[in-house]
Design a protein around this motif. Structure first.
Motif, short mmCIF file in Angstrom:
data_model
loop_
_atom_site.label_atom_id
_atom_site.label_comp_id
_atom_site.label_asym_id
_atom_site.label_seq_id
_atom_site.Cartn_x
_atom_site.Cartn_y
_atom_site.Cartn_z
N SER A 3 -1.16 -55.19 23.47
CA SER A 3 -1.00 -55.35 22.02
C SER A 3 0.44 -55.08 21.60
O SER A 3 1.00 -55.78 20.76
CB SER A 3 -1.93 -54.39 21.26
N LEU A 4 1.03 -54.07 22.21
CA LEU A 4 2.38 -53.67 21.80
C LEU A 4 3.44 -54.72 22.16
O LEU A 4 4.28 -55.08 21.32
CB LEU A 4 2.73 -52.32 22.45
N ILE A 5 3.39 -55.22 23.39
CA ILE A 5 4.45 -56.13 23.84
C ILE A 5 4.47 -57.43 23.01
O ILE A 5 5.55 -57.87 22.60
CB ILE A 5 4.35 -56.41 25.35
N ARG A 10 -4.80 -54.93 32.63
CA ARG A 10 -3.67 -54.11 32.18
C ARG A 10 -4.07 -53.20 31.03
O ARG A 10 -3.64 -52.06 30.95
CB ARG A 10 -2.50 -55.00 31.68
N GLY A 11 -4.84 -53.74 30.12
CA GLY A 11 -5.18 -53.00 28.89
C GLY A 11 -5.93 -51.72 29.21
O GLY A 11 -6.71 -51.65 30.15
N THR A 12 -5.68 -50.69 28.41
CA THR A 12 -6.28 -49.37 28.67
C THR A 12 -7.28 -49.01 27.57
O THR A 12 -7.25 -49.57 26.47
CB THR A 12 -5.19 -48.29 28.71
N PHE A 13 -8.13 -48.04 27.89
CA PHE A 13 -9.05 -47.51 26.88
C PHE A 13 -8.26 -46.83 25.77
O PHE A 13 -8.48 -47.07 24.59
CB PHE A 13 -10.03 -46.52 27.53
N GLY A 14 -7.30 -46.00 26.18
CA GLY A 14 -6.52 -45.26 25.19
C GLY A 14 -5.74 -46.19 24.27
O GLY A 14 -5.67 -45.98 23.06
N GLY A 15 -5.18 -47.23 24.85
CA GLY A 15 -4.37 -48.18 24.07
C GLY A 15 -5.21 -48.87 23.01
O GLY A 15 -4.79 -49.00 21.86
N ILE A 22 -7.98 -47.85 21.64
CA ILE A 22 -8.44 -46.92 20.61
C ILE A 22 -7.28 -46.50 19.70
O ILE A 22 -7.41 -46.49 18.48
CB ILE A 22 -9.14 -45.73 21.28
N ALA A 23 -6.14 -46.21 20.30
CA ALA A 23 -4.99 -45.79 19.50
C ALA A 23 -4.48 -46.93 18.61
O ALA A 23 -3.99 -46.71 17.51
CB ALA A 23 -3.86 -45.31 20.41
N HIS A 24 -4.64 -48.16 19.10
CA HIS A 24 -4.17 -49.32 18.35
C HIS A 24 -5.02 -49.53 17.10
O HIS A 24 -4.53 -50.00 16.07
CB HIS A 24 -4.20 -50.54 19.26
N ALA A 60 -10.55 -55.58 14.56
CA ALA A 60 -11.32 -56.59 15.27
C ALA A 60 -11.60 -56.18 16.71
O ALA A 60 -12.22 -56.94 17.46
CB ALA A 60 -10.56 -57.92 15.25
N ALA A 61 -11.19 -55.01 17.11
CA ALA A 61 -11.38 -54.59 18.50
C ALA A 61 -12.79 -54.06 18.71
O ALA A 61 -13.40 -53.48 17.81
CB ALA A 61 -10.35 -53.54 18.88
N GLU A 62 -13.27 -54.25 19.93
CA GLU A 62 -14.63 -53.85 20.26
C GLU A 62 -14.75 -52.35 20.52
O GLU A 62 -15.71 -51.70 20.09
CB GLU A 62 -15.13 -54.60 21.50
N LEU A 63 -13.77 -51.81 21.28
CA LEU A 63 -13.95 -50.43 21.74
C LEU A 63 -14.04 -49.41 20.61
O LEU A 63 -14.89 -48.52 20.67
CB LEU A 63 -12.84 -50.06 22.75
N ALA A 83 -6.06 -40.95 12.89
CA ALA A 83 -5.78 -39.59 12.43
C ALA A 83 -4.70 -38.91 13.28
O ALA A 83 -4.42 -37.73 13.08
CB ALA A 83 -7.07 -38.77 12.44
N MET A 84 -4.13 -39.66 14.24
CA MET A 84 -3.09 -39.06 15.09
C MET A 84 -1.73 -39.07 14.39
O MET A 84 -1.43 -39.96 13.61
CB MET A 84 -2.94 -39.86 16.39
N GLN A 85 -0.90 -38.09 14.75
CA GLN A 85 0.49 -38.07 14.28
C GLN A 85 1.37 -38.81 15.30
O GLN A 85 1.00 -38.92 16.46
CB GLN A 85 0.97 -36.61 14.17
N LEU A 135 -0.42 -37.52 21.37
CA LEU A 135 -0.83 -38.38 22.48
C LEU A 135 -2.34 -38.29 22.63
O LEU A 135 -2.90 -37.18 22.66
CB LEU A 135 -0.13 -37.89 23.75
N LEU A 136 -2.98 -39.43 22.72
CA LEU A 136 -4.41 -39.46 23.04
C LEU A 136 -4.53 -39.30 24.54
O LEU A 136 -3.91 -40.06 25.30
CB LEU A 136 -5.01 -40.79 22.57
N THR A 137 -5.29 -38.29 24.99
CA THR A 137 -5.36 -38.06 26.44
C THR A 137 -6.72 -38.42 27.03
O THR A 137 -6.79 -38.88 28.15
CB THR A 137 -5.04 -36.59 26.79
#
Ligand code: FAD
Lengths: 292, 702
Positions: free
Chosen positions: A36-38, A110-115, A117-119, A123-126, A161-163, A167-169
């Motif tokens: 998503s970021l790139i 490539r895509g991660t669980f954390g990515g 959720i943080a994104h 429209a995302a499923e996770l 709710a993150m600043q 970091l989401l771990t």
């Protein structure tokens, strides 16, 4: 189609990551799978001054059994694991069922669980599935660690709710109560597209086969994952037969959600899809709960 | 007149064999224009207008030129200074890396005076709408085509059906972008171009740069598709050449995806008001159509009506409408998918009113003998007899149905030149200035020569895609195979004649006494006087034999007929249409290569499904630009949406080579719409048939 210049940092540990985040704050962006970021950087919609690449932080890439049947997913676990890792089949079958709807295999590699959720893409499923599963997220910051339940985590479109220095771990998936069933369905234009609308449901029954607890969550019908709270209230204590489910789906579509229109679908069409999907996922979740 | 030898005596033609460049393509050795990277190459890009209509007041490139890594910039690329669509060329720059290039594009300071615009056909047609061209009305004069006596035709009709249809703008979206690499060597210019016409680009660039044509060479060895949008020279080729000259280094300028969507062609949309009359006997008596279409700032937004059926009395009145959008370009069967989408639906509507089976109704009104056979073959393969007799009668929310539509095409072959070189070691080269836009041209250039000379494919090297080679036309209109294959055959025949003379001289007889058996030549009635291919070629000593030939009458023909049958499943809860099966019956004349022919038909069907269900250029009436100018939001049918496609090659080799590339994309959308009607009892008169449109139509019915 090339990003604006940025500084690239590649920490090897969570500690190192946190000190970099503290140093650069708003200027920095964490890079997980980059799916998503790139693209946003390539289109120059985002121009972060600093990229902190998490791909070498190996302590974040794991999955392990959680307490009493739950599951712990490290933020850097790849989405593709959700399809194939036996822990998901055992402990989070709803995630496994959902995974094939998330983009395409190459992207899930490539895509991660954390990515995801943080994104917090509406429209995302996770994110929707995390709400349905009552997940919690471990967040690390300068001040230490805190845990945010999924229902408090998604606060708006691409907003959590993150600043920025946090970091989401880890993602904590609690075990489902006995006699529980689940389901996920979505409608997309093409396979792998972001959904026009989607729905995840978890239904737990009591010993009398009545609904003890249920969660119905939609994606692509609001600013984030949307819980249909009115609909599940209507289910409480009921035997979720056809009539009951139909009424709950009606409440969900008419009252619980407030979808918008865009080039892919009108609000009205999304409401219609939400109604259809709610019936389907509640029905399937109930059937699975009955057989559990 | 020239003739092909009978099919049963052919080694290659009519059969299936792999592409000669296949190994290069799958291993990455094949170099596309996009892959070119000569030493010292710079990257070029074009700055385009963000406005749908504007006067360019001032372009300041001083900040661009100050950026380290920028080697050339142009501010005079727009010919008039008034842009008429978002995406039109305004300035250009070349830099050492793509990253610097992206920075440089942001540093141009352009002052525009924006003008009112109309980006969609409805707005452009309104009274008092902003004019796209100051000196011309947005709506063109009527173009009328008529035959017979329309009034008398309708008077004779027992049943009249009237319907309005709409089709969208479709964008070509080839995988490889448009673009060029320009390299100067003194006053000589070499251009690598992703093009369907190396000779055409050569002429275009020589004109644009006012250069002698013999100083320009254009090369295209491999290309990633064009579908018609790469038939003409682009402004980008001359821009790349000018940047390269200014920088003193080669410049590669490939368009980005957004510019691809905005500025290098599309299939015009259409609004079609149709009326069809027929007698109780099932014969069509009259047809009338009023159609509108927009080709953006271009023309030729026509819909090819009437089409396919035998209609004694008709009248078609068409209007082109200017809009502030990129000009249309020929797109795989221009004007035809639009026409068949409406024609074959109104035919079905009429059949239903007459109480006739749509198949029977078509057979009654289709004069084409090939299609008469094809309709029956296709119906048999799809199982037409088993179809839902009553539209929409399936129980449950998932409804299945079948539909059909026709295909047609016209042009045949035309002038092409070729040259064959035979080397003393027996190896052969064929040169032809055609190009392979991915259809398999290179392969049949080799196989036709091998076939005629009695050789193996490995003995023949096909050299194409270079304007230094003998002239051939653009790869368009499905004319390439009917043009090139005959030219290669003619050149090979002449090569044999020249070799026969050499052999005759060797044996001291007249050439008429020589006789070929595959690649061996013998003196008639003297079997001992014989030369194998290698021996024969060794007589050349050190001088290769060069023979020229050209396209000749008799080896190709015009006129193509075909049809498709489709089975769909419609989910009436979500509105999703799934195409489950397509039977594509394609008229193919002499098949040059069964594999590449099937690929063309598969590709045509897939593009047709994409047109029917997915693709749509969405213009924002407020900002005047396209809102889905990327491959995420402009939906193209993917592999998972692709159904089983049963290709039935209807071949009549005696007709010679005919065009096969365009016709298979014509019927798909119409056949799907008819199948959706059969499934649901609801007719979709507008494409793409998106889920929301399906649901709206279902809701209207109930
Ligand atoms: C063609 C395509 C189709 C797609 N289709 C879908 C789809 O249908 N459904 C869907 O859900 N997604 C889809 N995606 C998105 C994909 O699933 C992404 O992988 C995912 O949303 C982001 O994960 P990532 O690991 O790639 O994160 P990245 O792109 O690397 O990061 C995303 C954001 O999260 C932040 N971030 C990442 N990790 C952390 C962390 N540990 N802590 C705090 N912040 C963090 C980043 O800074 C960034 O802002 C698609 C992507 C593409 C390219």
């Amino acid at each position: 189609m090339k990003p604006a210049p940025f500084k690239y940092l590649a920490p090897a540990s969570v500690e190192e990551t946190l000190s970099m985040l503290t140093q650069y704050g708003y200027e920095a962006k964490l890079l997980a799978g980059g799916q998503s970021l790139i693209p946003t950087m390539n289109f120059r919609l985002a121009q972060p001054a600093v990229i902190i690449d998490l791909n070498r932080v190996s302590e974040l890439a794991y999955m392990r059994p959680g307490d009493s049947g739950g599951l712990c997913i490290g933020a850097m676990a790849r989405q593709r694991e959700g399809e194939y890792h036996p822990l998901f089949a055992e402990r989070a079958p709803l995630i496994r069922e959902t995974m094939p709807h998330v983009a395409h295999p190459q992207i899930r590699n490539r895509g991660t669980f954390g990515g995801s959720i943080a994104h917090a893409d509406p429209a995302a499923e996770l994110p929707a599935v995390m709400l349905a599963l009552n997940a919690g997220f471990k967040i690390r910051g300068r001040e230490g660690e805190r845990e945010i339940p999924a229902r408090d985590f998604f606060v708006g479109m691409f907003a959590t709710a993150m600043q920025p220095e946090e970091l989401l771990t880890e993602i904590l998936i609690p075990p489902l109560p006995p006699r529980s069933g689940w389901a996920f369905k979505e409608v997309a234009r093409r396979h792998g597209d972001y959904a026009l609308a989607g729905a995840a449901a978890v239904v737990s029954l009591n010993e009398q086969q009545r609904c003890r607890e249920a969660r119905l969550v939609f994606l692509s019908v609001g600013d984030g994952p949307v819980e249909a709270r009115g609909a599940v209230q209507a289910l409480a204590g009921e035997i979720p037969g056809e009539e009951v489910i139909r009424a709950a789906a009606e409440t969900a579509a008419a009252v619980d959600i407030d979808p918008g229109s865009d080039i892919h679908a009108s609000a009205e069409f999304r409401r219609h899809l939400a109604r259809v999907l709610a019936v389907q996922v509640l029905h399937q979740a109930y059937e699975r709960a009955r057989r559990a | 007149m020239a003739k092909w030898k009978p099919l049963e005596r052919m080694d290659f033609l009519g059969k299936a064999y792999p592409r000669v460049e296949g190994p290069d393509k799958v291993s990455g050795r094949a170099k596309y224009t996009q892959d070119q990277a000569p030493a010292g190459m710079l990257y070029g890009a074009i700055l385009t207008s963000p406005h749908a209509a504007a006067k360019i007041i001032r372009i300041d490139d001083s900040k661009v030129r100050q950026l380290s890594g920028v080697k050339a910039a142009l501010t005079d690329v727009h010919p008039t200074g008034t842009v008429r669509y978002a995406g039109e060329e305004v300035a250009a720059v070349a830099a050492t890396t793509p990253e610097i290039l992206a920075d440089a594009l942001e540093l141009f300071e352009v002052q525009y005076e924006t003008l009112p615009f109309a980006v969609d056909i409805e707005t452009a047609m309104k009274e008092g709408a902003p004019r796209v061209f100051a000196d011309k009305a947005n709506i063109s004069d009527a173009r009328v085509e008529e035959e017979g006596d329309l009034e008398a035709g309708f008077a004779k009709a027992d049943v009249v059906v009237e319907s309005e249809f709409r089709t969208q703008v479709q964008v070509h979206t080839p995988l490889e972008a448009h673009g060029s690499l320009a390299m100067w060597n003194g006053e000589e210019l070499t251009i690598w171009d992703s093009t369907q016409a190396v000779h055409g680009v050569r002429e275009g660039v020589a004109n644009a740069l006012e250069m002698p044509i013999n100083k320009v060479r254009v090369i295209c060895q491999h290309m990633g598709g064009g579908f018609g949008s790469k038939l003409q020279p682009g402004r980008y080729s001359a821009i790349a050449a000018r940047l390269a000259k200014q920088a003193g280094a080669p410049v590669k300028l490939m368009l980005d995806r957004k510019t691809e969507f905005l500025g290098v062609g599309n299939r015009p949309n259409s609004i079609q008001k149709l009326k069809l009359g027929a007698g109780r006997d099932g014969r069509v008596t009259a047809f009338s159509a009023i159609t509108y279409g927009t080709a953006g700032i271009g023309t030729n937004a026509g819909v090819r009506l009437p089409i396919v059926y035998d209609i004694p009395n008709y009248r078609h009145e068409h209007y082109d409408v200017f809009t502030n959008a990129g000009a249309a370009r020929p797109f795989r069967a221009p004007g035809c998918p639009q026409a068949v989408f409406s024609m074959d639906q109104i035919m079905d509507e009429m059949a239903e009113k007459l109480g006739m089976d749509p198949l029977e109704f078509r057979l009654k009104n289709d004069a084409n003998p090939a299609r008469q056979q094809e309709w029956r073959i296709g119906a048999e393969k799809i199982g037409w007899a088993k179809r839902n007799p009553k539209p929409g009668s399936d129980p449950g929310p998932l409804k299945r149905g079948m539909g059909m539509a026709a295909s047609i095409w016209w042009p045949g072959g035309r002038g092409t030149q070729a040259m064959i070189t035979v080397y003393p070691d027996g190896m052969v080269e064929v040169r032809c200035g055609t190009q392979d836009l991915g259809t398999g041209t290179r392969t049949y250039v080799a196989s036709v020569a091998a076939e005629e000379l009695g050789l193996e494919m490995a003995q023949v090297r096909a050299l194409i895609g270079d304007s230094d080679y003998p002239k051939s036309g653009a790869s368009g209109g499905s004319t390439t195979a009917p043009s090139v294959a005959p030219a290669i055959k003619n050149t090979a025949e002449k090569t044999r004649e020249a070799l026969a003379e050499i052999a005759a001289k060797h044996f001291g007889v007249s050439p008429a006494q020589m006789e070929w058996q595959k690649s061996t030549i013998t003196v008639k009635n003297s079997p001992a006087k014989k030369l194998g291919w290698k021996e024969l070629c060794s007589l050349l000593d050190t001088e290769p034999l060069e023979v020229r030939g050209e396209w000749v009458e008799g080896l190709s023909s015009a006129g193509v007929a075909g049809c498709q049958f489709v089975e769909v499943a419609v989910d009436t809860l979500t509105g999703r249409i799934a195409v489950e099966k397509v039977v594509a019956v394609a008229d193919c004349g002499l098949v040059l290569n069964r594999l590449t022919t099937e690929s063309q038909i598969n590709g045509g069907v897939i593009q047709g499904i994409s047109y029917a269900l997915f693709e749509d250029r969405l213009m924002d009436p407020h900002t005047g630009t396209m809102v889905n100018s990327d491959l995420e939001n402009y939906k193209i049918s993917g592999s998972i949406e692709t159904p089983e496609i049963e290709v039935i090659i209807y071949d009549e080799w005696e007709r010679g080579v005919i065009g096969v590339g365009e016709p298979p994309t014509i019927p798909t959308a119409g056949a799907i719409a008819n199948a959706v009607y059969n499934a649901t009892g609801v007719r979709l008169r507008e494409i793409p048939m998106t889920p929301d449109r399906v649901l709206l139509a279902l809701a209207k019915k109930s």
